[in-house]
Every structure is written in structure tokens, then in C-alpha cells.
Write an enzyme that holds these catalytic residues in place. Structure first.
Site, PDB file in Angstrom:
ATOM      1  N   GLU A  34       0.830  -1.208   0.000  1.00 30.25           N
ATOM      2  CA  GLU A  34       0.000   0.000   0.000  1.00 30.25           C
ATOM      3  C   GLU A  34       0.868   1.263   0.000  1.00 30.25           C
ATOM      4  OE1 GLU A  34      -3.303   0.617  -0.258  1.00 30.25           O
ATOM      5  OE2 GLU A  34      -3.440  -1.483  -0.800  1.00 30.25           O
ATOM      6  N   CYS A 189     -12.108   2.571 -14.619  1.00 32.18           N
ATOM      7  CA  CYS A 189     -12.443   3.992 -14.444  1.00 32.18           C
ATOM      8  C   CYS A 189     -11.133   4.782 -14.337  1.00 32.18           C
ATOM      9  CB  CYS A 189     -13.301   4.181 -13.193  1.00 32.18           C
ATOM     10  SG  CYS A 189     -14.064   5.806 -13.126  1.00 32.18           S
TER      11      CYS A 189
HETATM   12  S1  SF4 Z   1     -19.322   4.391 -16.030  1.00 35.29           S
HETATM   13 FE1  SF4 Z   1     -18.749   5.871 -14.453  1.00 35.29          FE
HETATM   14  S2  SF4 Z   1     -17.772   4.669 -12.868  1.00 35.29           S
HETATM   15 FE2  SF4 Z   1     -17.839   3.415 -14.706  1.00 35.29          FE
HETATM   16  S3  SF4 Z   1     -15.884   3.751 -15.773  1.00 35.29           S
HETATM   17 FE3  SF4 Z   1     -17.351   5.221 -16.602  1.00 35.29          FE
HETATM   18  S4  SF4 Z   1     -17.110   7.039 -15.370  1.00 35.29           S
HETATM   19 FE4  SF4 Z   1     -16.142   5.374 -14.226  1.00 35.29          FE
END
Ligand code: SF4
Length: 351
Positions: A34, A189
């Protein structure tokens, strides 16, 4: 289990990374990973992590090691304060917790270098106890999913994100969820070009729905950074370069560095510091190094000294570093770059 965490866990089961070297329920191994991962990418961390674990396989091995040896293992990862904190926290675990990494949040978060999110990650991953986390990856996922705008460095924004993290963390399977949400942020994301089409929570992601992903998380308003200057001396004697250890406080605290001129002439510096005359001085191109709060322009000056009566004694904070040997401890990245340039003999002279 809430709906959000259920989807994230199902995604992780199918697509998550499960073979990383620290993915074992061992608090010490998880803690080290971490800390290394705080400012560094997984792929960069893996070889450093494996070498570190070979040399310091237990918290006691780390606590009993010399700080310089620990810093040597950190050389190349940067942000050396992380290594110094790891070392002193290991000594606290040795001295106050009989060498067993504590399993209580209040004790873990008191250790040097461990904040609320890192403490939560260690405890949930190692002991499967319920603690939310909010590292950079998780902030990004939650800020986008719930359209929480504003810079997370502001406490009002951070509080909203922590509340969201708290709500999203399930009551069971906490260890798996912690891995999963971090992984989702790191691999789907992502900061740029997130893969929303493959995201398990895209159906109710507010940023995705409003095509405003790039607005989250909000950024800090940038101020122009001040620029500072310094002159560093590469005093070369045969195959060795003269290094000094920096004071514990301040930038590059405790690391080995090149001496800096405080306005004096390099020839005077040679006489006073090395009891030697210079046999030739070269000036290299200026090098800029960026810190978070300012930029530093470094003017490197190479000075060749033939005979020197400058002896170094153990513990006096100076050394002649043989270029073909391991460095005496941790070395700041720009200083290492200059030493590498010296080693290869390739440099660009100022015109
Ligand atoms: S849908 Fe929303 S949470 Fe999922 S990858 Fe796209 S921006 Fe990120």
C-alpha cells in the site's frame, strides 16, 4: 450487500487482478504494498516490492535493518519519506506491539505514514474487517458515479466522498470489495479514457449519463509555482564522486546528495572542502526538477580533482562514492540522474 458493491464484486470475480504478489492476507506484506503503491503504478512497484520482501521478509527484519539499507531498496521509487516512515513504523510495531502488526484502526492510523485510507485498506484486506477506503482510484470512481464535483483536497468534498465510501462498503466480503473497487479505478475507471462500456456500474453512473466524466474528480486551481536555483558540484576523483548526506529535515532529508555551492567560487569550495586544487571545471546544461510546491533549476558543475587529502570518516556524513559500487544509501532522483550521466561519460556542455 448493497447493489453497488454487489456489481463491483461480481465484476472483480470475473475480471479483477488476483495474482499480484501482495494479494495474501498478511498485514505486513499488504502494508508495504500500500505504501509503495501510493505514488507509483503497479507494474513499476512489482520488482521493487519483490526485492524489498526478499531483503525484509518480516516486520522485524525491516525494523532491525539500517535506514540506509532500506533507502537503497527504495532508490528509484522516489518519495523517500515513505521509506523512512515505513522503517520507523516497523520499529514502533517491534517495540510497542511485540512485532505483530496491530489489527485495531486507532493503532494502525497512528503509525507514521499511514492515513485513514491506507489504514482502512490494510485492515480490510488483511483482517476482512469493515473499513472504507478512499485512495485516488476510489475517489475517481465515486466522484464520477455520484457526480461529486469539487477538488477532493477540500475537506467538504473529502467528507462527501468518505460518506459515499462508507455507504458503498458492504458488510461482508470487505477484503474482496476493497481489492475490487481499487482495481476498478485502476483498470476501468481510469484517469483518461475510462472504459465505461465495460464498467459494472455504468447503468447509474451520473457522470457517464451526463457525458461529463472529465469534470470528475474536480481539480485544484493551479497557481504558478515559484522557481528556485541551485548549483551542484560533481567533484570527481578517479572513479569516485564526492557525496554528502543531507540533514534529516528539509528536502531529500537523510538522502545522499551532491554538495551545493552557497555562492562561493568552485575553486574556493575545492580548497576549503576537499583540501584540493581543481584540475578542470565543466559546466553542464541546467536541469529542472519539479517538486509539488516549487520548481528547482539545478546547475551541475563537474570539477576534477587529482589529489585530495579530504578523508571521510564513518558517520561524518560524507563519502567518496565509487561509481561502480552500490550507492551508500538513498539518492534523490535528479542527483542519481547526474551521477548516471557521469558514469556513462555522456553529457552536454553548455555552449
Ligand atoms: S461508467 Fe462511471 S464509474 Fe464506470 S468507468 Fe465510466 S465514469 Fe467510471
Amino acid at each position: 450487500m448493497n447493489d453497488f458493491s454487489g456489481r463491483v464484486l461480481a465484476w472483480f470475480e470475473k475480471h479483477g487482478r488476483k495474482d499480484l504478489p501482495w494479494q495474501q492476507p498478511d498485514a505486513y506484506r499488504i502494508w508495504v504494498s500500500e505504501i509503495m503503491l501510493q505514488q507509483t503504478q503497479v507494474q513499476t512497484v512489482i520488482p521493487y516490492y519483490e526485492r524489498f520482501m526478499q531483503s525484509f521478509p518480516t516486520v522485524l527484519a525491516l525494523a532491525n535493518a539500517e535506514l540506509d539499507t532500506v533507502l537503497q531498496h527504495w532508490s528509484g521509487l522516489g518519495y523517500y519519506a515513505r521509506a523512512r516512515n515505513l522503517h520507523s513504523a516497523a520499529q514502533i510495531v517491534r517495540d510497542d506491539y511485540t512485532g505483530v502488526f496491530p489489527d485495531q484502526f486507532a493503532a494502525v492510523v497512528e503509525l507514521p505514514g499511514i492515513g485513514r485510507s491506507t489504514a482502512g485498506a490494510i485492515l480490510s484486506l488483511a483482517f476482512n474487517t469493515r473499513h472504507p477506503i478512499l485512495d485516488g482510484n476510489v475517489k475517481r470512481v465515486l466522484a464520477r458515479h455520484l457526480a461529486i464535483g469539487g477538488w477532493p483536497g477540500k475537506s467538504a468534498i473529502a467528507n462527501r466522498l468518505w460518506e459515499a465510501a462508507e455507504r458503498c462498503t458492504p458488510k461482508t466480503a470487505v477484503a474482496a470489495y476493497t481489492q475490487a473497487i481499487m482495481d476498478l479505478g485502476a483498470t476501468v475507471c481510469t484517469r483518461s479514457n475510462p472504459r465505461c462500456d465495460s464498467c459494472p456500474v455504468n447503468s447509474d453512473c451520473q457522470a457517464f449519463a451526463s457525458h461529463s466524466i472529465d469534470q470528475y474528480p474536480g481539480r485544484k486551481q493551479r497557481k504558478a509555482k515559484p522557481l528556485k536555483h541551485t548549483t551542484m558540484v560533481l567533484a570527481v576523483n578517479g572513479n569516485a564522486v564526492y557525496l554528502e548526506r543531507r540533514p534529516a529535515a528539509g528536502i531529500w532529508g537523510g538522502l545522499w546528495s551532491l554538495p551545493e555551492l552557497a555562492g562561493e567560487d568552485v575553486a574556493d569550495w575545492c580548497r576549503q572542502t576537499l583540501n584540493s586544487l581543481d584540475e578542470g571545471v565543466e559546466s553542464w546544461d541546467m536541469m529542472r526538477h519539479s517538486f509539488s510546491h516549487y520548481d528547482l533549476d539545478i546547475q551541475p558543475i563537474v570539477v576534477h580533482v587529482a589529489a585530495t587529502s579530504r578523508k571521510v570518516a564513518d558517520g561524518d556524513g560524507t563519502t567518496w562514492h565509487q561509481l561502480d559500487e552500490l550507492p551508500p544509501g538513498g539518492i534523490a532522483a535528479p542527483v542519481q540522474k547526474l551521477i548516471n550521466t557521469l558514469k556513462t561519460g555522456g553529457h552536454v556542455q553548455n555552449s
